[in-house]
Design an enzyme around this catalytic site. Structure first.
Site, PDB file in Angstrom:
ATOM      1  N   CYS A 178      48.627  24.472  -9.407  1.00 41.12           N
ATOM      2  CA  CYS A 178      48.650  25.132 -10.825  1.00 41.12           C
ATOM      3  C   CYS A 178      48.174  24.171 -11.743  1.00 41.12           C
ATOM      4  O   CYS A 178      47.286  24.306 -12.253  1.00 41.12           O
ATOM      5  CB  CYS A 178      49.915  25.776 -10.941  1.00 41.12           C
ATOM      6  SG  CYS A 178      50.185  27.276 -10.128  1.00 41.12           S
TER       7      CYS A 178
ATOM      8  N   GLU B 214      49.620  20.657 -11.850  1.00 35.49           N
ATOM      9  CA  GLU B 214      50.524  19.281 -11.330  1.00 35.49           C
ATOM     10  C   GLU B 214      49.364  18.285 -11.463  1.00 35.49           C
ATOM     11  O   GLU B 214      48.288  18.095 -10.712  1.00 35.49           O
ATOM     12  CB  GLU B 214      51.055  19.490  -9.878  1.00 35.49           C
ATOM     13  CG  GLU B 214      51.948  20.514  -9.850  1.00 35.49           C
ATOM     14  CD  GLU B 214      51.334  21.573  -9.319  1.00 35.49           C
ATOM     15  OE1 GLU B 214      50.907  22.851 -10.309  1.00 35.49           O
ATOM     16  OE2 GLU B 214      50.918  22.040  -8.176  1.00 35.49           O
TER      17      GLU B 214
END
Lengths: 313, 776
Positions: free
Chosen positions: B423, B425
């Site tokens: 997502c 990170e």
């Protein structure tokens, strides 16, 4: 807070102004991402006004039935009994504008429109989006209402913004004293100047005032080196016919300098706001079609004017 | 788009996700025969080779890039060694309304007769739940946190450029050298290292074998093909014989080389976020320079289809709730910085944006890594794609990511080679195992705190009894202690799970691709990577902030309601307390409005979570850090959390990412960004801000400028990420009523885009509710 900011803030503590909204991320009142400061009070009474809450030069209440839970908290909170289930809008003679009703309202159905702010307050709010102005070439626009109707406050705000290096614009009907306009324009990077129509009688009928002063001020302004955008609210049945537009074209073309002209088509958003402040029904106008706006723009362009329209406003 | 790509794209969109028991069956066969004969790493590698040897090879009509994980596109294999789906699980997958996977009776039968009897009790999940402590299970059941490794393996990593420079044979040489250097006399770990290295070598060999089987099939197919296709198939055969064993020579070979490595990673284990190519534009540029632009584009589009053919491995239960989607989170980075800190945008970056726009499919996710050094032309090109309303690309602050990685102790070169994946990170590509371990429900912990350690949903005491509360500070402090309490429980569980994966589920192929696993002779899952990070992801920062703001204002400052009365009202979900609820909802200073008082509370909440997690040691020689992202977990967390003091009704979603509570931001996008910008993004490994615009705001060239300026200004505040949905609520409501007519509608959910109609109704409603930032 920087010392520069603090000194500017402290200087402006005396003057106060009536402001009904400070709206961020405004894109249409000048270049870049802007914060618009809405002055309360206007000498005009345009029948199409899309900010009817801007007209009175003091605080007033709005009431939104759709948000109301009918919990009666506001009635109970009012120390003057100025409101009741029968009188949803406060009786002006009794209401002291204390704000107890709006504080008591759990939903925000009742709101106070208009706050008396200092230059510090306005500047602090305006400075919040500085990062966005710097990226986008935006800044602050003083609009309203009519900012010139609170000229000393306007001038103080403009000076403060200028000291902070913010890009400034004023949005005016032009209906004010020339010396105020001149001073404000001097402190602004851009003047948005509304021209509604040329025929004096019709202007009076539709806005409540003669346009003589407005046109005279415009002429004088165009003799200065101020950067100006002309803005014409396009109101069907008032100024969107060939004759009115031709007259506008002639006058704008005859000015000592030519300015870019924005056509702002009438929209219906103001109508709902009228209900919120308990105003009488206003006459209804058609929303001009995209094609019609383009036609009107072409009439003006025939006078060699640089005419811009906002895509889908 | 060429006719070929049109056809491939249509076929990929039309194929229905299904379960394939092929992998499960082969693996079971192999384990039944071989279990106990080899060390664990060698066993895993041999199992992988068995799969590569035996699985069906698929080359589709018109394909230029070849290889599928399953026997056909969207036939999704399972991983019974990690989670052995029960027959009920399979029936749920087959019939559930959202993200279903067809389970053919043949596959169900294989599960019933072969897979379940062998793996039940042996799967990682079964073994984990047997040994996880009771307090962990209670907190997990209560929905305080989730556990990533409960159904899928650790993964969360991204390739760097070495595949293209060395080829797998290059890695095998490195392994040979490492084996040579083992010092059995002085290094007590030498024997373990040997097993790891041998396993990696087997895995490399297996992947090459897998590619060669494609070459063989292509040659066979060529014999029966039309002259034109024959030529293509012969070229495919040549390519598959050459890569990934050797460094690619051209653009086509480079894409195929990556694709085989990708398939190998996601076949070996079902690691989270699949696998990602990292800086695809920079990796491909050397091969692109002499290539025809149209040919390169067609190949890229064929490559795109391959990602879309691979739905995520099927999840069930809480894991399905926390990320209920077909997307497997492979994410393509575009732009950013070069290894030496220069502008990394090149012609391929623009080509990739064109591909993203043309393809308009769910997978792969894609994002723009935006540095101050990247030109405005690049941002604007990205904004033009964003404006289409596909929900991508999302936009990351490449300069902030470098600083985040530096703070975590990475070298500046490695940090610049990093970026974001999954997502949002942050990690260093090709050198780090950055494992997301679970979401953490910040508002639920407040609910437990207000009930002195008891979960009102179940009546069970699962938290600390924090005692009576007199002041706001008492309450905040109690919540802080409670957060620490549950983070401790979570970390104890993590330690155990980490050990289990290190010991029993090594990933020799992934280790090959990750520095310094070969040099250390240590597996990816055991700390072999150069950097080993564990993340815990905080969820509901908007809701928790507003809860504290409401408590401070209405209970402690205004004294409009007592804490006891409020707690009672929450327990009843505000039954008969509409006025109180309205006041809490409407008259609370809220995060997201650039209100310093509320935003300071956000900072305090952030700080409490940060202190509880950041810098603590994990079991792989690295450290814990925080992320602030939800995927779809804010819906699940909301569904286990009763009414909250900010006026949120029971079981409604909590706030998502670092976005404000849905619909309470009243001051427009700049105020949202200012509020979010007050968070210290640089001390996280990623934050997620979701903004939704209706198309009107972004119309014309000014709309593109406006979006560019918003992004650039937000990133000046060292913010990490922002993503935009461009749709109007009306369209979404229509889609809800008539999903058939809106199947293609893609919205940005949280760190990824999804088909709106595939989302659960709660999530759909929430997306509709997210404030629309209209300029009037």
């Amino acid at each position: 807070m920087s010392t520069a900011l603090r000194s500017v803030l402290n200087k402006g503590q005396e003057v106060r102004g009536w402001i009904f909204n400070v709206q961020r991320f405004c894109g249409d009142d000048g270049p870049g991402i802007r914060t618009s400061v809405f002055f309360k009070g206007c000498p005009l009474r345009c029948t199409w006004c899309h900010n009817p809450e801007s007209q009175l030069p003091k605080a007033q209440f709005s009431y939104d039935q759709e948000r109301c839970l009918a919990c009666n908290s506001c009635f109970e909170a009012c120390p003057e009994q100025a409101i009741s289930p029968e009188a949803l809008f406060p009786k002006e003679s009794i209401c002291t504008l204390c704000g107890s009703c709006t504080d008591a309202c759990p939903t925000g159905a009742r709101q106070m429109l208009g706050q008396s702010l200092t230059v510090d307050d306005v500047l602090a709010e305006a400075m919040r989006d500085r990062e966005f102005y710097e990226e986008s070439g935006g800044g602050v626009t003083f609009t309203g209402g009519e900012p010139l109707s609170q000229a000393p406050f306007l001038i103080a705000c403009l000076s403060a913004c200028r000291e902070m290096g913010l890009h400034t614009a004023i949005d005016t009907s032009g209906h004010g004293h020339w010396k105020d306009l001149e001073a404000a324009a001097n402190l602004s990077d851009l003047v948005l100047y509304d021209v509604k129509g040329i025929d004096e009688e019709r202007h009076k009928a539709m806005t409540g005032v003669s346009n003589r002063r407005i046109l005279r001020n415009l002429y004088r302004l165009s003799a200065t080196d101020a950067s100006v955008w002309i803005r014409i609210p396009l109101i069907p049945g008032y100024n969107d016919d060939q004759k009115s537009l031709t007259a506008l074209g002639c006058v704008l073309n005859d000015l000592p300098r030519r300015f870019p002209v924005w056509l702002l088509p009438y929209h219906e958003l103001g109508r709902h706001k009228r209900n919120l402040i308990g105003s009488d029904e206003a006459p209804r106008f058609e929303t001009p079609s995209r094609e019609h706006v383009a036609e009107c723009a072409d009439v003006l362009r025939a006078y060699g004017l640089d005419v811009l329209t906002k895509g889908n406003l | 788009m060429t006719d070929r790509v049109k056809a491939l794209r249509a076929r990929s969109l039309d194929a229905l996700p299904s379960i394939s028991a092929e992998r499960a069956r082969l693996l079971t066969e192999f384990y039944k025969e071989e279990d106990g004969k080899h060390s664990v790493p060698v066993m895993r590698a041999m199992a992988f080779r068995y799969l590569c040897e035996k699985k069906a090879i698929y080359i589709g009509e018109d394909e230029l890039i070849v290889g599928e994980r399953g026997p056909a596109p969207k036939a999704t294999p399972t991983f019974p060694e990690l989670t052995c789906h029960s027959l009920e699980d399979l029936d749920i997958l087959n019939t559930r309304e959202k993200t279903s996977y067809a389970v053919p009776p043949s596959e169900r039968r294989i599960y019933e007769r072969e897979v379940i009897p062998y793996w039940r009790g042996r799967s990682m999940r079964d073994r984990l739940f047997k040994i996880l402590p009771d307090d962990w299970k209670e907190a997990y059941d209560a929905g305080i946190f989730t556990e990533f490794m409960e159904q899928r393996a650790p993964g969360h990593t991204v390739a760097d450029g070495k595949i293209y420079r060395k080829g797998l044979n290059g890695f095998r040489q490195d392994i040979a050298i490492a084996l040579e250097r083992l010092d059995y006399a002085n290094d007590p770990k030498a024997v373990d290292k040997r097993e790891q290295l041998v396993a990696m070598d087997i895995a490399a060999d297996a992947c090459i074998l897998f590619a060669h089987r494609h070459a063989e099939l292509a040659r066979k197919m060529a014999k029966r093909a039309t002259p034109e296709r024959r030529h293509e198939l012969e070229r495919i055969a040549e390519i598959c014989e050459w890569v990934p064993a050797n460094p690619p020579n051209d653009f086509w070979e480079a894409l195929q080389a990556y694709w085989f490595c990708h398939l190998a990673v996601i076949t070996e284990l079902n690691g989270w976020d699949a696998f990602s190519p990292g800086r695809l534009d920079q990796h491909l540029y050397p091969f692109y320079r002499w290539y025809d632009r149209d040919e390169a584009k067609e190949l890229l589009e064929c490559f795109w289809v391959k990602f879309n053919n691979h739905p995520a491995p099927p999840k069930v239960g809480v894991t399905a709730a926390e990320s209920g989607t077909y997307t497997d989170f492979a994410n393509i980075n575009i732009g950013g910085l070069t290894h030496d800190g220069q502008d990394g945008v090149n012609e391929v970056s623009y080509l990739l944006l064109e591909v993203v726009e043309e393809m308009h499919i769910l997978q792969p996710s894609n994002n723009v890594q935006l540095s101050r050094q990247n030109p405005d032309t690049f941002v604007k090109a990205a904004c033009r794609v964003i404006r289409k309303g596909y929900g991508f690309p999302s936009v990351f602050n490449a300069d902030a990511v470098v600083q985040e990685l530096l703070r975590q102790g990475k070298s500046v070169e490695d940090a610049r080679d990093g970026g974001t994946s999954g997502c949002v990170e942050a990690g260093t590509f090709g050198k780090e195992a950055y494992i997301l371990t679970g979401y953490f429900n910040l508002p639920k912990v407040l609910e437990i705190t207000l009930n002195d350690g008891v979960d009102p949903r179940t009546g069970k005491r699962i938290g600390l009894p924090t005692g009576p509360v007199i002041s706001f500070d008492d309450l905040f402090d109690a919540w802080k202690r409670q957060v620490r309490h549950f983070v401790d429980i979570k970390m104890r569980g993590n330690g155990l799970i980490e050990r289990m994966y290190a010991k029993y589920a090594p990933a020799p192929f992934l280790s090959l691709l990750t520095d310094d696993c070969i040099a250390k002779g240590l597996d990816y899952n055991a700390g072999g990577a150069r950097y080993n990070t564990s993340y815990i992801q905080g969820v509901g920062i908007g809701t928790i902030t507003d809860c504290f703001s409401a408590l401070r204002k209405h209970v402690f400052d205004d004294k409009a309601v007592t804490l006891a009365d409020l707690t009672a009202a929450l327990a009843d979900d505000f039954q008969g307390k509409d006025v109180l609820r309205a006041r809490l909802w409407n008259k609370t200073p809220r995060y997201g409005n650039d209100d310093d008082a509320a935003d300071d509370l956000m900072k305090q909440c952030f700080e409490a979570f940060f202190e509880a997690v950041d810098g603590r040691p994990n079991g792989r020689g690295g450290e814990y850090h925080i992320d602030m992202l939800p995927t779809t977990c804010h819906v699940y967390f909301g569904s286990v959390t009763g009414a909250t003091p900010d006026g949120r009704r029971a079981w409604e979603p909590v706030s998502e990412g670092i976005s404000p509570v849905q619909g309470v931001d009243q001051k427009g996008p700049t105020a949202v960004m200012m509020s979010a910008g007050k968070m210290d993004h640089l001390r996280t490994g990623g934050t997620l801000l979701n903004m939704k615009f209706t198309p009107g705001v972004l119309a014309c060239e000014e709309g593109i400028d406006r979006l560019t300026h918003l992004i650039r200004a937000y990133f000046r505040m060292n913010a990490h990420h922002v993503q935009f949905n461009v749709v109007d609520a009306e369209t979404l409501r229509e889609a809800q009523k008539d999903p058939e007519a809106h199947r293609g509608l893609i919205v940005r959910v949280a760190g990824y885009s999804d088909y709106f109609c595939d989302l659960g109704q709660a999530l759909q409603n929430e997306i509709i509710a997210r404030t629309e930032h209209e300029t009037v």
